[in-house]
Design an enzyme around this catalytic site. Structure first.
Site, PDB file in Angstrom:
ATOM      1  N   ARG A 134      54.214 123.438   8.106  1.00  0.00           N
ATOM      2  CA  ARG A 134      54.599 122.081   8.541  1.00  0.00           C
ATOM      3  C   ARG A 134      53.358 121.188   8.717  1.00  0.00           C
ATOM      4  O   ARG A 134      53.316 120.353   9.611  1.00  0.00           O
ATOM      5  CB  ARG A 134      55.401 122.106   9.844  1.00  0.00           C
ATOM      6  CG  ARG A 134      56.709 122.843   9.760  1.00  0.00           C
ATOM      7  CD  ARG A 134      57.673 122.169   8.794  1.00  0.00           C
ATOM      8  NE  ARG A 134      59.019 122.725   8.928  1.00  0.00           N
ATOM      9  CZ  ARG A 134      59.467 123.795   8.262  1.00  0.00           C
ATOM     10  NH1 ARG A 134      58.683 124.406   7.396  1.00  0.00           N
ATOM     11  NH2 ARG A 134      60.702 124.221   8.433  1.00  0.00           N
TER      12      ARG A 134
ATOM     13  N   SER B 165      64.825 120.568  12.992  1.00  0.00           N
ATOM     14  CA  SER B 165      64.078 121.236  14.078  1.00  0.00           C
ATOM     15  C   SER B 165      63.252 120.199  14.827  1.00  0.00           C
ATOM     16  O   SER B 165      62.468 119.473  14.209  1.00  0.00           O
ATOM     17  CB  SER B 165      63.117 122.272  13.514  1.00  0.00           C
ATOM     18  OG  SER B 165      63.815 123.247  12.799  1.00  0.00           O
TER      19      SER B 165
ATOM     20  N   GLU C 104      57.873 118.830  16.087  1.00  0.00           N
ATOM     21  CA  GLU C 104      57.708 118.724  14.633  1.00  0.00           C
ATOM     22  C   GLU C 104      58.020 117.296  14.187  1.00  0.00           C
ATOM     23  O   GLU C 104      57.465 116.779  13.229  1.00  0.00           O
ATOM     24  CB  GLU C 104      58.656 119.700  13.934  1.00  0.00           C
ATOM     25  CG  GLU C 104      58.489 119.730  12.438  1.00  0.00           C
ATOM     26  CD  GLU C 104      59.736 120.155  11.688  1.00  0.00           C
ATOM     27  OE1 GLU C 104      60.541 119.271  11.328  1.00  0.00           O
ATOM     28  OE2 GLU C 104      59.890 121.353  11.433  1.00  0.00           O
TER      29      GLU C 104
HETATM   30  P1  FAD Z   1      60.731 110.125   7.048  1.00  0.00           P
HETATM   31  O1  FAD Z   1      61.429 110.686   8.241  1.00  0.00           O
HETATM   32  O2  FAD Z   1      61.176 108.810   6.551  1.00  0.00           O
HETATM   33  O3  FAD Z   1      59.170 110.080   7.343  1.00  0.00           O
HETATM   34  C1  FAD Z   1      58.497 111.158   7.932  1.00  0.00           C
HETATM   35  C2  FAD Z   1      57.008 110.806   8.071  1.00  0.00           C
HETATM   36  O4  FAD Z   1      56.403 110.690   6.792  1.00  0.00           O
HETATM   37  C3  FAD Z   1      56.779 109.450   8.766  1.00  0.00           C
HETATM   38  O5  FAD Z   1      55.598 109.552   9.503  1.00  0.00           O
HETATM   39  C4  FAD Z   1      56.613 108.498   7.587  1.00  0.00           C
HETATM   40  O6  FAD Z   1      55.826 107.355   7.934  1.00  0.00           O
HETATM   41  C5  FAD Z   1      55.901 109.352   6.589  1.00  0.00           C
HETATM   42  N1  FAD Z   1      56.235 109.033   5.179  1.00  0.00           N
HETATM   43  C6  FAD Z   1      57.458 109.120   4.596  1.00  0.00           C
HETATM   44  N2  FAD Z   1      57.364 108.834   3.298  1.00  0.00           N
HETATM   45  C7  FAD Z   1      56.075 108.540   3.036  1.00  0.00           C
HETATM   46  C8  FAD Z   1      55.364 108.164   1.854  1.00  0.00           C
HETATM   47  N3  FAD Z   1      55.951 108.009   0.680  1.00  0.00           N
HETATM   48  N4  FAD Z   1      54.023 107.954   1.967  1.00  0.00           N
HETATM   49  C9  FAD Z   1      53.396 108.096   3.167  1.00  0.00           C
HETATM   50  N5  FAD Z   1      54.024 108.436   4.312  1.00  0.00           N
HETATM   51  C10 FAD Z   1      55.344 108.662   4.249  1.00  0.00           C
HETATM   52  N6  FAD Z   1      62.302 119.921   7.230  1.00  0.00           N
HETATM   53  C11 FAD Z   1      61.858 121.097   6.730  1.00  0.00           C
HETATM   54  O7  FAD Z   1      60.666 121.260   6.443  1.00  0.00           O
HETATM   55  N7  FAD Z   1      62.706 122.140   6.532  1.00  0.00           N
HETATM   56  C12 FAD Z   1      64.014 122.061   6.821  1.00  0.00           C
HETATM   57  O8  FAD Z   1      64.759 123.033   6.623  1.00  0.00           O
HETATM   58  C13 FAD Z   1      64.513 120.837   7.347  1.00  0.00           C
HETATM   59  N8  FAD Z   1      65.810 120.700   7.666  1.00  0.00           N
HETATM   60  C14 FAD Z   1      66.282 119.529   8.191  1.00  0.00           C
HETATM   61  C15 FAD Z   1      67.645 119.424   8.501  1.00  0.00           C
HETATM   62  C16 FAD Z   1      68.152 118.246   9.018  1.00  0.00           C
HETATM   63  C17 FAD Z   1      69.616 118.160   9.343  1.00  0.00           C
HETATM   64  C18 FAD Z   1      67.302 117.133   9.200  1.00  0.00           C
HETATM   65  C19 FAD Z   1      67.851 115.845   9.713  1.00  0.00           C
HETATM   66  C20 FAD Z   1      65.943 117.230   8.914  1.00  0.00           C
HETATM   67  C21 FAD Z   1      65.418 118.439   8.394  1.00  0.00           C
HETATM   68  N9  FAD Z   1      64.060 118.583   8.077  1.00  0.00           N
HETATM   69  C22 FAD Z   1      63.600 119.771   7.537  1.00  0.00           C
HETATM   70  C23 FAD Z   1      63.112 117.474   8.313  1.00  0.00           C
HETATM   71  C24 FAD Z   1      63.068 116.423   7.175  1.00  0.00           C
HETATM   72  O9  FAD Z   1      64.180 116.538   6.345  1.00  0.00           O
HETATM   73  C25 FAD Z   1      61.800 116.542   6.347  1.00  0.00           C
HETATM   74  O10 FAD Z   1      60.650 116.444   7.140  1.00  0.00           O
HETATM   75  C26 FAD Z   1      61.734 115.474   5.243  1.00  0.00           C
HETATM   76  O11 FAD Z   1      60.696 115.768   4.339  1.00  0.00           O
HETATM   77  C27 FAD Z   1      61.532 114.060   5.792  1.00  0.00           C
HETATM   78  O12 FAD Z   1      61.689 113.161   4.735  1.00  0.00           O
HETATM   79  P2  FAD Z   1      61.983 111.615   4.966  1.00  0.00           P
HETATM   80  O13 FAD Z   1      61.913 110.951   3.648  1.00  0.00           O
HETATM   81  O14 FAD Z   1      63.259 111.468   5.703  1.00  0.00           O
HETATM   82  O15 FAD Z   1      60.753 111.218   5.884  1.00  0.00           O
HETATM   83  N1  EPU Z   2      67.259 131.645  17.054  1.00  0.00           N
HETATM   84  C1  EPU Z   2      67.919 131.858  18.245  1.00  0.00           C
HETATM   85  N2  EPU Z   2      68.724 130.867  18.719  1.00  0.00           N
HETATM   86  C2  EPU Z   2      68.906 129.705  18.066  1.00  0.00           C
HETATM   87  C3  EPU Z   2      68.231 129.475  16.860  1.00  0.00           C
HETATM   88  C4  EPU Z   2      67.403 130.471  16.360  1.00  0.00           C
HETATM   89  O1  EPU Z   2      67.764 132.916  18.851  1.00  0.00           O
HETATM   90  O2  EPU Z   2      69.661 128.866  18.584  1.00  0.00           O
HETATM   91  C5  EPU Z   2      66.372 132.714  16.518  1.00  0.00           C
HETATM   92  C6  EPU Z   2      67.160 133.823  15.811  1.00  0.00           C
HETATM   93  O3  EPU Z   2      66.522 135.037  16.076  1.00  0.00           O
HETATM   94  C7  EPU Z   2      66.948 133.534  14.347  1.00  0.00           C
HETATM   95  C8  EPU Z   2      65.550 132.919  14.355  1.00  0.00           C
HETATM   96  O4  EPU Z   2      65.484 132.202  15.589  1.00  0.00           O
HETATM   97  O5  EPU Z   2      67.013 134.690  13.571  1.00  0.00           O
HETATM   98  C9  EPU Z   2      65.293 131.989  13.192  1.00  0.00           C
HETATM   99  O6  EPU Z   2      66.330 131.013  13.153  1.00  0.00           O
HETATM  100  P1  EPU Z   2      66.646 130.174  11.820  1.00  0.00           P
HETATM  101  O7  EPU Z   2      66.734 131.100  10.650  1.00  0.00           O
HETATM  102  O8  EPU Z   2      67.799 129.304  12.089  1.00  0.00           O
HETATM  103  O9  EPU Z   2      65.333 129.347  11.611  1.00  0.00           O
HETATM  104  P2  EPU Z   2      64.409 128.524  12.616  1.00  0.00           P
HETATM  105  O10 EPU Z   2      63.152 129.288  12.824  1.00  0.00           O
HETATM  106  O11 EPU Z   2      65.161 128.126  13.820  1.00  0.00           O
HETATM  107  C10 EPU Z   2      63.194 127.372  10.645  1.00  0.00           C
HETATM  108  C11 EPU Z   2      62.773 125.994  10.276  1.00  0.00           C
HETATM  109  C12 EPU Z   2      63.942 125.218   9.690  1.00  0.00           C
HETATM  110  C13 EPU Z   2      64.435 125.950   8.464  1.00  0.00           C
HETATM  111  C14 EPU Z   2      64.859 127.350   8.868  1.00  0.00           C
HETATM  112  C15 EPU Z   2      65.305 128.206   7.699  1.00  0.00           C
HETATM  113  C16 EPU Z   2      60.950 125.375  11.718  1.00  0.00           C
HETATM  114  C17 EPU Z   2      60.502 124.565  12.879  1.00  0.00           C
HETATM  115  N3  EPU Z   2      62.233 125.295  11.413  1.00  0.00           N
HETATM  116  O12 EPU Z   2      64.123 127.250  11.713  1.00  0.00           O
HETATM  117  O13 EPU Z   2      63.471 123.929   9.311  1.00  0.00           O
HETATM  118  O14 EPU Z   2      65.519 125.282   7.868  1.00  0.00           O
HETATM  119  O15 EPU Z   2      63.734 128.026   9.513  1.00  0.00           O
HETATM  120  O16 EPU Z   2      64.193 128.643   6.977  1.00  0.00           O
HETATM  121  O17 EPU Z   2      60.131 126.068  11.110  1.00  0.00           O
HETATM  122  C18 EPU Z   2      63.126 121.705  10.062  1.00  0.00           C
HETATM  123  O18 EPU Z   2      61.926 121.894   9.867  1.00  0.00           O
HETATM  124  O19 EPU Z   2      63.587 120.611  10.463  1.00  0.00           O
HETATM  125  C19 EPU Z   2      64.069 122.800   9.817  1.00  0.00           C
HETATM  126  C20 EPU Z   2      65.378 122.707  10.041  1.00  0.00           C
END
Ligand code: FAD
Ligand code: EPU
Length: 341
Positions: free
Chosen positions: A166, A240, A337
């Site tokens: 991240r 997250s 994050e």
């Molecule tokens: P924004 O939220 O619009 O911007 C994020 C940051 O980047 C801001 O600081 C912005 O100024 C900057 N920025 C955006 N675009 C540019 C650009 N073109 N140039 C310079 N700066 C820029 N993330 C994960 O890593 N893994 C996950 O599994 C994951 N799951 C998610 C699930 C949900 C339901 C949600 C809501 C979010 C999740 N995220 C996850 C977080 C998010 O989707 C990512 O961080 C995504 O890349 C953000 O993209 P955005 O275009 O919405 O960025």
């Molecule tokens: N867990 C719990 N309780 C909960 C949630 C998770 O106990 O309510 C524990 C469980 O043991 C589970 C472990 O955490 O096995 C991992 O959970 P999960 O697989 O849901 O993943 P996470 O670590 O909670 C991360 C990323 C997610 C990504 C998933 C899948 C971060 C901060 N988050 O979540 O990314 O989708 O793994 O790979 O690394 C995001 O960055 O926004 C995001 C959603």
């Protein structure tokens, strides 16, 4: 046509937390040329500027006293290919999940495990998006940007992006200095699917899929995500809220004595152990709790939610309470994050 500025724009529908916050001015750019002309205008105001993608990783805590520029640079272009690999350039304003699906449909492998992550392609390198056993850094060839100060075009090779969990140079030394306009991906034509994340293999087994395709992996990931992550269209959130912390082995061993069921993974750094923040938050009693209009999601404790009409500050206040409890109980300080604006 020159892009127009809108004054006092409500950003509610431009952030997945659905927080109402007003920007002094707001404009959309669809090309590098439009971006440069907007940057020149913004410079004259002397006020701050925020680049917005899909708004899925940020939290507005107040009105934005400056200009928000929304990136809508589109286009997907094949740069080169051979029997094994393909280099694809994608406009930073393309929707990430749609780009993943485009690649999966073409049979280009490498990003299928990152299906259904919200946001834009341009934001994907910023926090090096990751999920289900994959990180985008492993497919990025280069990142193209405009340097804000001198409006010149720059290119960062993946090796120069300082990618980590991240993390990237765009969140550190280069923060706020560049606008990402294109990302070049190196994808594979002969897929070696990655089903290392337990739940993916489980779904494939249930469906009796013995030789999964990248489409099968993408479908499994979508299924898992839908089962535990709230859909921002229905419930405001930014995924997250915290990062998963890494702690020294010694600290982990002590915690393990006190909490024998603590979940852990090998850390990225030697001698360090990764502990899921979701487990810490759930164990500290916060999972499913609601305070006013905000809460900790009932299925995924790492996700803070806006039940409707909350302010960004209410979300921050909740996050501070959660951090405090986790710190008191486990001695671990959780790091957000989400980008708090
Ligand atoms: P924004 O939220 O619009 O911007 C994020 C940051 O980047 C801001 O600081 C912005 O100024 C900057 N920025 C955006 N675009 C540019 C650009 N073109 N140039 C310079 N700066 C820029 N993330 C994960 O890593 N893994 C996950 O599994 C994951 N799951 C998610 C699930 C949900 C339901 C949600 C809501 C979010 C999740 N995220 C996850 C977080 C998010 O989707 C990512 O961080 C995504 O890349 C953000 O993209 P955005 O275009 O919405 O960025
Ligand atoms: N867990 C719990 N309780 C909960 C949630 C998770 O106990 O309510 C524990 C469980 O043991 C589970 C472990 O955490 O096995 C991992 O959970 P999960 O697989 O849901 O993943 P996470 O670590 O909670 C991360 C990323 C997610 C990504 C998933 C899948 C971060 C901060 N988050 O979540 O990314 O989708 O793994 O790979 O690394 C995001 O960055 O926004 C995001 C959603």
């Amino acid at each position: 046509m020159k892009p127009e500025f809108e004054v006092g724009k409500d950003l509610k529908k431009y952030n997945t937390f659905s927080i109402s916050a007003h920007a002094n001015s707001f404009a959309v750019f669809k090309s590098e040329k439009e971006l440069i002309s907007l940057l020149e205008e913004v410079e004259k105001t002397g006020l701050p500027m925020l680049i917005l993608g899909g708004g899925s990783n940020l939290l507005f805590t107040k009105d934005y006293e400056g200009t928000v520029l929304k990136n809508e640079i589109k286009g997907i272009q094949v740069l080169s290919e051979d029997d094994a690999t393909i280099l694809v350039k994608c406009g930073a304003g393309e929707n990430w999940h749609e780009f993943v699906q485009y690649c999966v449909n073409k049979g280009w492998a490498g990003i299928e495990n990152l299906s259904l992550i919200p946001g834009t392609v341009g934001a994907s390198p910023i926090q090096n998006i990751g999920a289900y056993g994959a990180e985008v850094k492993d497919t990025i060839e280069s990142v193209e940007c405009i340097e804000i100060e001198n409006k010149s075009k720059n290119r960062f090779l993946a090796a120069d992006c300082a990618f980590g969990y991240r993390e990237s140079i765009f969140k550190k030394q280069a923060k706020g200095k560049y606008v990402i306009t294109q990302v070049v991906f190196r994808l594979k034509k002969q897929a070696a699917v990655n089903t290392s994340y337990g739940a993916i293999q489980q779904i494939l087994d249930e469906k009796k899929i013995i030789s999964p395709t990248i489409r099968d992996v993408s479908t499994a990931v979508i299924e898992i995500r839908k089962s535990k992550l709230p859909n921002p269209a229905q419930l405001g959130n930014a995924g997250s809220f915290f990062k998963n912390p890494e702690i020294p082995q010694q600290q982990f061993d002590k915690l393990k004595q006190q909490f024998p069921d603590i979940v852990s993974y090998p850390g990225l750094h030697s001698g360090m152990i990764k502990v899921p923040a979701g487990w810490l938050i759930e164990r500290s009693g916060w999972k499913g709790k609601t305070i006013g209009k905000v809460g900790v999601h009932r299925l995924q404790a790492l996700v803070l939610v806006n039940y409707g009409g909350a302010s960004g500050q209410e979300v921050v206040d909740l996050s501070l309470e959660v951090r405090k409890t986790v710190k008191e109980m486990f001695g671990i300080d959780l790091e957000p994050e989400v980008n708090i604006i």
